[in-house]
Write a protein that holds these residues in place. Structure first.
Motif, PDB file in Angstrom:
ATOM      1  N   THR A 260      22.298  77.231 -73.086  1.00  0.00           N
ATOM      2  CA  THR A 260      21.927  77.504 -71.691  1.00  0.00           C
ATOM      3  C   THR A 260      22.799  78.639 -71.148  1.00  0.00           C
ATOM      4  O   THR A 260      23.581  78.441 -70.212  1.00  0.00           O
ATOM      5  CB  THR A 260      22.096  76.236 -70.835  1.00  0.00           C
ATOM      6  OG1 THR A 260      23.402  75.673 -71.079  1.00  0.00           O
ATOM      7  CG2 THR A 260      21.049  75.203 -71.174  1.00  0.00           C
ATOM      8  N   PRO A 261      22.701  79.842 -71.717  1.00  0.00           N
ATOM      9  CA  PRO A 261      23.609  80.927 -71.336  1.00  0.00           C
ATOM     10  C   PRO A 261      23.522  81.331 -69.873  1.00  0.00           C
ATOM     11  O   PRO A 261      24.508  81.820 -69.307  1.00  0.00           O
ATOM     12  CB  PRO A 261      23.199  82.080 -72.264  1.00  0.00           C
ATOM     13  CG  PRO A 261      21.817  81.741 -72.723  1.00  0.00           C
ATOM     14  CD  PRO A 261      21.762  80.247 -72.787  1.00  0.00           C
ATOM     15  N   HIS A 262      22.362  81.102 -69.254  1.00  0.00           N
ATOM     16  CA  HIS A 262      22.229  81.490 -67.845  1.00  0.00           C
ATOM     17  C   HIS A 262      23.220  80.746 -66.955  1.00  0.00           C
ATOM     18  O   HIS A 262      23.585  81.225 -65.876  1.00  0.00           O
ATOM     19  CB  HIS A 262      20.802  81.215 -67.368  1.00  0.00           C
ATOM     20  CG  HIS A 262      20.450  79.757 -67.317  1.00  0.00           C
ATOM     21  ND1 HIS A 262      20.116  79.038 -68.453  1.00  0.00           N
ATOM     22  CD2 HIS A 262      20.405  78.874 -66.269  1.00  0.00           C
ATOM     23  CE1 HIS A 262      19.863  77.780 -68.111  1.00  0.00           C
ATOM     24  NE2 HIS A 262      20.030  77.660 -66.807  1.00  0.00           N
ATOM     25  N   ARG A 263      23.674  79.578 -67.407  1.00  0.00           N
ATOM     26  CA  ARG A 263      24.581  78.780 -66.570  1.00  0.00           C
ATOM     27  C   ARG A 263      25.977  79.395 -66.474  1.00  0.00           C
ATOM     28  O   ARG A 263      26.759  79.000 -65.602  1.00  0.00           O
ATOM     29  CB  ARG A 263      24.675  77.358 -67.113  1.00  0.00           C
ATOM     30  CG  ARG A 263      23.360  76.589 -67.060  1.00  0.00           C
ATOM     31  CD  ARG A 263      23.571  75.114 -67.296  1.00  0.00           C
ATOM     32  NE  ARG A 263      24.349  74.510 -66.227  1.00  0.00           N
ATOM     33  CZ  ARG A 263      24.948  73.322 -66.322  1.00  0.00           C
ATOM     34  NH1 ARG A 263      24.850  72.634 -67.452  1.00  0.00           N
ATOM     35  NH2 ARG A 263      25.640  72.834 -65.320  1.00  0.00           N
ATOM     36  N   ILE A 264      26.290  80.335 -67.349  1.00  0.00           N
ATOM     37  CA  ILE A 264      27.616  80.968 -67.287  1.00  0.00           C
ATOM     38  C   ILE A 264      27.803  81.703 -65.966  1.00  0.00           C
ATOM     39  O   ILE A 264      28.893  81.668 -65.372  1.00  0.00           O
ATOM     40  CB  ILE A 264      27.807  81.923 -68.488  1.00  0.00           C
ATOM     41  CG1 ILE A 264      27.778  81.137 -69.804  1.00  0.00           C
ATOM     42  CG2 ILE A 264      29.117  82.700 -68.359  1.00  0.00           C
ATOM     43  CD1 ILE A 264      27.808  82.008 -71.047  1.00  0.00           C
ATOM     44  N   THR A 265      26.765  82.336 -65.490  1.00  0.00           N
ATOM     45  CA  THR A 265      26.884  83.108 -64.250  1.00  0.00           C
ATOM     46  C   THR A 265      26.018  82.558 -63.112  1.00  0.00           C
ATOM     47  O   THR A 265      25.966  83.158 -62.037  1.00  0.00           O
ATOM     48  CB  THR A 265      26.495  84.578 -64.503  1.00  0.00           C
ATOM     49  OG1 THR A 265      25.191  84.628 -65.104  1.00  0.00           O
ATOM     50  CG2 THR A 265      27.510  85.253 -65.421  1.00  0.00           C
ATOM     51  N   GLU A 266      25.381  81.444 -63.310  1.00  0.00           N
ATOM     52  CA  GLU A 266      24.523  80.866 -62.283  1.00  0.00           C
ATOM     53  C   GLU A 266      25.339  80.481 -61.045  1.00  0.00           C
ATOM     54  O   GLU A 266      26.323  79.743 -61.143  1.00  0.00           O
ATOM     55  CB  GLU A 266      23.817  79.633 -62.857  1.00  0.00           C
ATOM     56  CG  GLU A 266      22.771  79.038 -61.952  1.00  0.00           C
ATOM     57  CD  GLU A 266      22.033  77.906 -62.652  1.00  0.00           C
ATOM     58  OE1 GLU A 266      20.799  77.999 -62.790  1.00  0.00           O
ATOM     59  OE2 GLU A 266      22.702  76.946 -63.105  1.00  0.00           O
ATOM     60  N   ASP A 267      24.952  81.011 -59.891  1.00  0.00           N
ATOM     61  CA  ASP A 267      25.643  80.740 -58.625  1.00  0.00           C
ATOM     62  C   ASP A 267      27.130  81.063 -58.695  1.00  0.00           C
ATOM     63  O   ASP A 267      27.963  80.410 -58.049  1.00  0.00           O
ATOM     64  CB  ASP A 267      25.450  79.275 -58.197  1.00  0.00           C
ATOM     65  CG  ASP A 267      24.013  78.959 -57.845  1.00  0.00           C
ATOM     66  OD1 ASP A 267      23.328  79.848 -57.313  1.00  0.00           O
ATOM     67  OD2 ASP A 267      23.566  77.826 -58.113  1.00  0.00           O
ATOM     68  N   LEU A 268      27.467  82.080 -59.473  1.00  0.00           N
ATOM     69  CA  LEU A 268      28.859  82.498 -59.608  1.00  0.00           C
ATOM     70  C   LEU A 268      29.384  82.979 -58.258  1.00  0.00           C
ATOM     71  O   LEU A 268      28.777  83.814 -57.607  1.00  0.00           O
ATOM     72  CB  LEU A 268      28.944  83.626 -60.643  1.00  0.00           C
ATOM     73  CG  LEU A 268      30.323  84.133 -61.043  1.00  0.00           C
ATOM     74  CD1 LEU A 268      31.167  83.016 -61.656  1.00  0.00           C
ATOM     75  CD2 LEU A 268      30.181  85.284 -62.039  1.00  0.00           C
ATOM     76  N   GLY A 269      30.503  82.422 -57.833  1.00  0.00           N
ATOM     77  CA  GLY A 269      31.073  82.758 -56.540  1.00  0.00           C
ATOM     78  C   GLY A 269      30.492  81.970 -55.388  1.00  0.00           C
ATOM     79  O   GLY A 269      30.919  82.135 -54.240  1.00  0.00           O
ATOM     80  N   LYS A 270      29.526  81.090 -55.681  1.00  0.00           N
ATOM     81  CA  LYS A 270      28.926  80.225 -54.658  1.00  0.00           C
ATOM     82  C   LYS A 270      29.244  78.764 -54.942  1.00  0.00           C
ATOM     83  O   LYS A 270      29.751  78.053 -54.083  1.00  0.00           O
ATOM     84  CB  LYS A 270      27.412  80.443 -54.593  1.00  0.00           C
ATOM     85  CG  LYS A 270      27.009  81.857 -54.184  1.00  0.00           C
ATOM     86  CD  LYS A 270      25.496  82.032 -54.204  1.00  0.00           C
ATOM     87  CE  LYS A 270      25.100  83.449 -53.850  1.00  0.00           C
ATOM     88  NZ  LYS A 270      23.614  83.654 -53.927  1.00  0.00           N
ATOM     89  N   ASN A 271      28.888  78.317 -56.132  1.00  0.00           N
ATOM     90  CA  ASN A 271      29.264  76.973 -56.575  1.00  0.00           C
ATOM     91  C   ASN A 271      30.473  77.094 -57.492  1.00  0.00           C
ATOM     92  O   ASN A 271      30.421  77.806 -58.503  1.00  0.00           O
ATOM     93  CB  ASN A 271      28.108  76.297 -57.315  1.00  0.00           C
ATOM     94  CG  ASN A 271      26.959  75.961 -56.389  1.00  0.00           C
ATOM     95  OD1 ASN A 271      27.138  75.810 -55.180  1.00  0.00           O
ATOM     96  ND2 ASN A 271      25.764  75.856 -56.944  1.00  0.00           N
ATOM     97  N   TRP A 272      31.558  76.407 -57.161  1.00  0.00           N
ATOM     98  CA  TRP A 272      32.828  76.594 -57.845  1.00  0.00           C
ATOM     99  C   TRP A 272      33.080  75.469 -58.842  1.00  0.00           C
ATOM    100  O   TRP A 272      33.222  74.307 -58.464  1.00  0.00           O
ATOM    101  CB  TRP A 272      33.958  76.679 -56.831  1.00  0.00           C
ATOM    102  CG  TRP A 272      33.851  77.907 -55.981  1.00  0.00           C
ATOM    103  CD1 TRP A 272      33.173  78.041 -54.814  1.00  0.00           C
ATOM    104  CD2 TRP A 272      34.414  79.196 -56.276  1.00  0.00           C
ATOM    105  NE1 TRP A 272      33.269  79.327 -54.345  1.00  0.00           N
ATOM    106  CE2 TRP A 272      34.027  80.054 -55.208  1.00  0.00           C
ATOM    107  CE3 TRP A 272      35.212  79.694 -57.298  1.00  0.00           C
ATOM    108  CZ2 TRP A 272      34.416  81.398 -55.167  1.00  0.00           C
ATOM    109  CZ3 TRP A 272      35.596  81.026 -57.258  1.00  0.00           C
ATOM    110  CH2 TRP A 272      35.199  81.860 -56.206  1.00  0.00           C
ATOM    111  N   GLU A 273      33.137  75.835 -60.133  1.00  0.00           N
ATOM    112  CA  GLU A 273      33.415  74.841 -61.168  1.00  0.00           C
ATOM    113  C   GLU A 273      34.844  74.312 -61.087  1.00  0.00           C
ATOM    114  O   GLU A 273      35.141  73.241 -61.613  1.00  0.00           O
ATOM    115  CB  GLU A 273      33.144  75.427 -62.555  1.00  0.00           C
ATOM    116  CG  GLU A 273      31.673  75.685 -62.845  1.00  0.00           C
ATOM    117  CD  GLU A 273      30.816  74.433 -62.714  1.00  0.00           C
ATOM    118  OE1 GLU A 273      31.301  73.340 -63.047  1.00  0.00           O
ATOM    119  OE2 GLU A 273      29.661  74.553 -62.268  1.00  0.00           O
TER     120      GLU A 273
END
Length: 480
Positions: A260-273
């Motif tokens: 699921t490579p899209h999850r690496i940058t999905e909502d980057l800077g919005k949802n914080w891991e």
């Protein structure tokens, strides 16, 4: 799939690393990062003089020349790469450090040693604001890289996931501190990802289990330093179809789709891991925590349930596949601390006997107790495939206790997620853990100075005092 059809994940990630500023980040995220740093340093102070830490440190010091970077708790200095390796092994040394709930990586053990070593290696002065921002980058990138591989799925296949996800995290953090360009950040991540690796069989008693996140910290720091000197790395390393990070480590994936490579940058800077990084309340591997909490619930609801060993026939623990593969095995005597801390049956037995699973449950004398081993023999872990369906079910655990007296009704308890995952430990609880772990390990004034320095990160001050006090000799944990 042709290269140009793959979303530009690496480029997007590198642009974010380059452009991020503290002013872009919610205060909640900044504050949580400080407490994660404090927890990581507590783990390092406890771990710096354990027997396996001393063996590893003496071996590495025998190979390395002196340098500018502190070996925490040893009053020794070496070059940046061995310093990152050793200090990481201290954080990872006693299964007390943080972990991400979906994408298993011990972030502090990767990010902090790389950044502290780099800060002392650089001739220019680093402010605590720069350090905090770089740490935050590393804490965020590591779990996201793992999400491209379904997080825990790679762990089920035998990889030590944090050692796989970690080099990119250390490289991104170090690149931010070095103020590298977007192009050089991409080089650093490309150099880091080709060094990723680690085998989960290290959990069965080896000292090297404690050092594998250190390989990630060292390799990521090495990657950023090489990129800073114009050494080029793999371009588009995260998404390239042949020999890329996700495509290669995704081979053999058990989920659909396998990556699921899209999850690496999905909502980057919005949802914080970062806000999904968990701090441990127990001194054992994360997958054992649900088992411990099952025992705790039974003890709360049925105070006498474990008073009579002979009355209990069997204790069955149902787990998801990642938890079962990593923690669902029972060690055999004699056992070392590493193996005991990785075993759900052993951790459960400690909770039954001591009503505690902390440091003292894993000192050598505690590992030889007959009463613990009798309970270990009663506990059997099984895989429940229903718990594999989605990320929230992966933490599910169910415990069933049956009795020799067939007339006595079996007891069952279910834990959807362990304490520390849901709910997360609060910042206040992390502070209490820091103070508890360090109270007998370092001088009180030193402890207060570290605590004050970490919790005031971002004020624009210098880091020299923090590095100086971390280098001071620490005590060996009682019982070793």
């Amino acid at each position: 799939m042709r290269d140009q059809q793959v979303p530009p994940i690496t480029a997007e990630l590198c642009e974010w690393v380059y452009s991020l500023q503290l002013s872009d980040i919610p205060e909640e995220v900044i504050t949580r990062t400080k407490y994660l740093i404090l927890d990581g340093l507590a783990c390092a102070i406890v771990g710096s003089h354990l027997p396996w830490s001393e063996t590893g440190t003496k071996a590495v010091l025998s190979m390395e020349s002196t340098g500018p970077c502190s070996v925490w708790g040893w009053d020794k200095k070496v070059g940046p790469l061995p310093a990152a390796l050793l200090n990481s092994s201290f954080i990872q040394s006693f299964e007390l450090d943080d972990f991400h709930s979906e994408s298993p990586i011990h972030s502090s053990s990767v990010v902090l040693p790389a950044l502290c070593a780099l800060s002392q290696h650089l001739k220019s002065e680093i402010t605590d604001s720069q350090f905090l921002l770089a740490a935050l980058v590393g804490y965020e990138v590591g779990p996201r890289v793992g999400l491209g591989l379904w997080g825990g799925d790679i762990l089920s296949r035998g990889w030590h996931s944090g050692a796989v996800f970690g080099p990119a995290a250390a490289a991104a953090a170090a690149s931010k501190l070095l103020k590298l360009s977007i192009e050089k950040i991409e080089d650093a991540i490309g150099i880091a990802c080709t060094q990723a690796g680690g085998l989960m069989s290290a959990q069965y008693g080896s000292m090297v289990k404690r050092m594998q996140h250190g390989f990630a910290a060292r390799n990521g720091l090495f990657a950023a330093l090489m990129a800073s000197q114009d050494y080029t790395g793999i371009k588009k390393v995260l998404e390239i179809p042949y020999g890329g990070f996700v495509s290669t480590f995704g081979n053999g994936g058990t989920r659909e789709p396998s990556t699921t490579p899209h999850r690496i940058t999905e909502d980057l800077g919005k949802n914080w891991e970062i806000l999904n990084i968990n701090v441990k309340p127990y001194a054992s591997m994360a997958a054992t925590h649900g088992t411990i909490d099952c025992v705790r619930r039974l003890q709360d609801h049925y105070p006498d349930v474990f008073n009579d060993l002979e009355a209990v026939d069997e204790i069955i623990v149902e787990m998801s596949l990642p938890a079962f593969k990593k923690g669902g095995w029972a060690p055999k005597r004699p056992v070392e601390s590493t193996s005991a801390q990785m075993s759900a049956p052993y951790a459960a037995a400690c909770q039954i006997v001591d009503r505690s699973v902390l440091v003292q449950q894993f000192v050598p004398v505690s590992l030889e107790r007959d009463e613990i081993w009798k309970w270990v023999d009663k506990i059997r872990c099984t895989h429940n495939s229903e718990f594999d369906k989605e990320k929230k079910t992966m933490w599910f655990q169910r415990m069933t206790v049956t009795f020799r007296d067939a007339a006595k009704e079996k007891l069952e308890v279910f834990v959807p997620a362990p304490r520390g995952v849901k709910p997360l430990l609060t910042n206040k609880e992390i502070l209490e853990k820091w103070r508890m772990l360090t109270q007998d390990m370092i001088d009180g004034k030193v402890k207060d100075r570290i605590e004050r320095s970490v919790l005031s990160l971002g004020s624009g001050g210098e880091l020299g005092e923090l590095f100086e006090v971390l280098s001071r000799q620490t005590r060996r944990l009682a019982g070793f």
